[in-house]
Design a protein around this motif. Structure first.
Motif, PDB file in Angstrom:
ATOM      1  N   LEU A  19       9.764  15.162  -4.342  1.00 22.42           N
ATOM      2  CA  LEU A  19       8.997  16.052  -3.473  1.00 22.42           C
ATOM      3  C   LEU A  19       9.899  17.047  -2.748  1.00 22.42           C
ATOM      4  O   LEU A  19       9.547  18.226  -2.617  1.00 22.42           O
ATOM      5  N   ARG A  20      11.048  16.595  -2.299  1.00 24.00           N
ATOM      6  CA  ARG A  20      11.991  17.503  -1.635  1.00 24.00           C
ATOM      7  C   ARG A  20      12.483  18.583  -2.594  1.00 24.00           C
ATOM      8  O   ARG A  20      12.614  19.741  -2.222  1.00 24.00           O
ATOM      9  N   GLU A  21      12.757  18.186  -3.835  1.00 22.89           N
ATOM     10  CA  GLU A  21      13.181  19.164  -4.839  1.00 22.89           C
ATOM     11  C   GLU A  21      12.075  20.173  -5.144  1.00 22.89           C
ATOM     12  O   GLU A  21      12.345  21.296  -5.537  1.00 22.89           O
ATOM     13  N   ALA A  22      10.819  19.762  -4.924  1.00 19.72           N
ATOM     14  CA  ALA A  22       9.672  20.657  -5.125  1.00 19.72           C
ATOM     15  C   ALA A  22       9.417  21.538  -3.897  1.00 19.72           C
ATOM     16  O   ALA A  22       8.477  22.329  -3.898  1.00 19.72           O
ATOM     17  N   GLY A  23      10.235  21.375  -2.862  1.00 17.13           N
ATOM     18  CA  GLY A  23      10.145  22.251  -1.701  1.00 17.13           C
ATOM     19  C   GLY A  23       9.421  21.690  -0.494  1.00 17.13           C
ATOM     20  O   GLY A  23       9.249  22.391   0.503  1.00 17.13           O
ATOM     21  N   LEU A  24       9.000  20.437  -0.530  1.00 21.15           N
ATOM     22  CA  LEU A  24       8.337  19.832   0.619  1.00 21.15           C
ATOM     23  C   LEU A  24       9.386  19.278   1.579  1.00 21.15           C
ATOM     24  O   LEU A  24      10.482  18.895   1.161  1.00 21.15           O
ATOM     25  N   SER A  25       9.049  19.237   2.848  1.00 20.74           N
ATOM     26  CA  SER A  25       9.946  18.632   3.834  1.00 20.74           C
ATOM     27  C   SER A  25       9.299  17.358   4.380  1.00 20.74           C
ATOM     28  O   SER A  25       8.079  17.205   4.369  1.00 20.74           O
ATOM     29  N   THR A  26      10.138  16.480   4.857  1.00 18.31           N
ATOM     30  CA  THR A  26       9.692  15.153   5.297  1.00 18.31           C
ATOM     31  C   THR A  26       9.297  15.168   6.767  1.00 18.31           C
ATOM     32  O   THR A  26      10.078  15.591   7.618  1.00 18.31           O
ATOM     33  N   LEU A  27       8.095  14.672   7.043  1.00 19.05           N
ATOM     34  CA  LEU A  27       7.681  14.443   8.422  1.00 19.05           C
ATOM     35  C   LEU A  27       7.880  12.982   8.806  1.00 19.05           C
ATOM     36  O   LEU A  27       8.278  12.682   9.923  1.00 19.05           O
ATOM     37  N   ALA A  28       7.578  12.070   7.854  1.00 18.20           N
ATOM     38  CA  ALA A  28       7.730  10.634   8.139  1.00 18.20           C
ATOM     39  C   ALA A  28       7.759   9.849   6.833  1.00 18.20           C
ATOM     40  O   ALA A  28       7.207  10.271   5.831  1.00 18.20           O
ATOM     41  N   GLN A  29       8.430   8.705   6.895  1.00 21.80           N
ATOM     42  CA  GLN A  29       8.452   7.746   5.789  1.00 21.80           C
ATOM     43  C   GLN A  29       7.942   6.421   6.316  1.00 21.80           C
ATOM     44  O   GLN A  29       8.294   6.012   7.432  1.00 21.80           O
ATOM     45  N   ASN A  30       7.112   5.758   5.531  1.00 23.15           N
ATOM     46  CA  ASN A  30       6.563   4.455   5.884  1.00 23.15           C
ATOM     47  C   ASN A  30       5.994   4.446   7.298  1.00 23.15           C
ATOM     48  O   ASN A  30       6.284   3.552   8.103  1.00 23.15           O
ATOM     49  N   TRP A  31       5.186   5.458   7.587  1.00 16.87           N
ATOM     50  CA  TRP A  31       4.547   5.558   8.900  1.00 16.87           C
ATOM     51  C   TRP A  31       3.441   4.519   8.973  1.00 16.87           C
ATOM     52  O   TRP A  31       2.574   4.463   8.110  1.00 16.87           O
ATOM     53  N   SER A  32       3.472   3.688   9.999  1.00 16.58           N
ATOM     54  CA  SER A  32       2.481   2.624  10.081  1.00 16.58           C
ATOM     55  C   SER A  32       1.863   2.527  11.466  1.00 16.58           C
ATOM     56  O   SER A  32       2.443   2.963  12.471  1.00 16.58           O
ATOM     57  N   CYS A  33       0.677   1.961  11.469  1.00 17.80           N
ATOM     58  CA  CYS A  33      -0.044   1.666  12.696  1.00 17.80           C
ATOM     59  C   CYS A  33      -0.883   0.417  12.417  1.00 17.80           C
ATOM     60  O   CYS A  33      -0.739  -0.192  11.352  1.00 17.80           O
ATOM     61  N   ARG A  34      -1.746   0.067  13.314  1.00 14.98           N
ATOM     62  CA  ARG A  34      -2.530  -1.159  13.135  1.00 14.98           C
ATOM     63  C   ARG A  34      -3.506  -1.075  11.963  1.00 14.98           C
ATOM     64  O   ARG A  34      -3.995  -2.096  11.490  1.00 14.98           O
ATOM     65  N   PHE A  35      -3.780   0.130  11.479  1.00 14.23           N
ATOM     66  CA  PHE A  35      -4.730   0.287  10.376  1.00 14.23           C
ATOM     67  C   PHE A  35      -4.077   0.249   9.004  1.00 14.23           C
ATOM     68  O   PHE A  35      -4.751   0.019   8.005  1.00 14.23           O
ATOM     69  N   GLY A  36      -2.781   0.519   8.941  1.00 18.43           N
ATOM     70  CA  GLY A  36      -2.112   0.514   7.646  1.00 18.43           C
ATOM     71  C   GLY A  36      -0.834   1.330   7.665  1.00 18.43           C
ATOM     72  O   GLY A  36      -0.295   1.635   8.730  1.00 18.43           O
ATOM     73  N   GLU A  37      -0.388   1.673   6.472  1.00 21.01           N
ATOM     74  CA  GLU A  37       0.869   2.402   6.310  1.00 21.01           C
ATOM     75  C   GLU A  37       0.665   3.557   5.337  1.00 21.01           C
ATOM     76  O   GLU A  37      -0.092   3.436   4.372  1.00 21.01           O
TER      77      GLU A  37
END
Length: 121
Positions: A19-37
């Motif tokens: 995804l980074r090579e396709a030009g996207l930037s990262t906001l979060a990895q494995n973002w989780s809360c009580r509802f899921g990830e």
């Protein structure tokens, strides 16, 4: 960490690199809360992209995309709503749900299929 968990993290890293090579930037990895990830939260121009990464060694019990049933989609949507509540700076941005499916390839790499806008909320 168990071997399947290690493999899952490797696939996620490989997908993130793709995804980074396709030009996207990262906001979060494995973002989780009580509802899921959510595996990856990316930004493509001004669009917030929520990415579910799925790996399957084979298709005997359905492919990686088949494993994202309505229950999983509902859980992802609920988790996304919570993300926006916690990060209101992204509320005015368009968003979409992408899926990256992976299966083994040669030389311990993966073949990825990136399905953009895989489902709607």
């Amino acid at each position: 960490m168990t071997e399947p968990a290690d493999l899952g993290k490797s696939v996620e890293r490989y997908a993130l690199q793709h995804l980074r090579e396709a030009g996207l930037s990262t906001l979060a990895q494995n973002w989780s809360c009580r509802f899921g990830e959510i595996d990856l939260i990316m930004l493509e121009q001004d669009t917030v992209v929520f990415v579910e990464v799925r790996y399957r060694k084979n298709n005997y019990f359905g492919g990686a995309l088949d494993s994202i049933d309505q229950l999983k989609r509902d859980k992802l949507i609920k988790t996304t709503e919570y993300f926006f509540n916690e990060n209101p700076q992204w509320l005015e941005h368009p968003c979409r749900f992408d899926v990256i499916t992976a299966h083994p390839s040669h030389a311990q790499t993966f073949t990825l299929d990136w399905i953009q806008d895989a489902f709607e909320s």
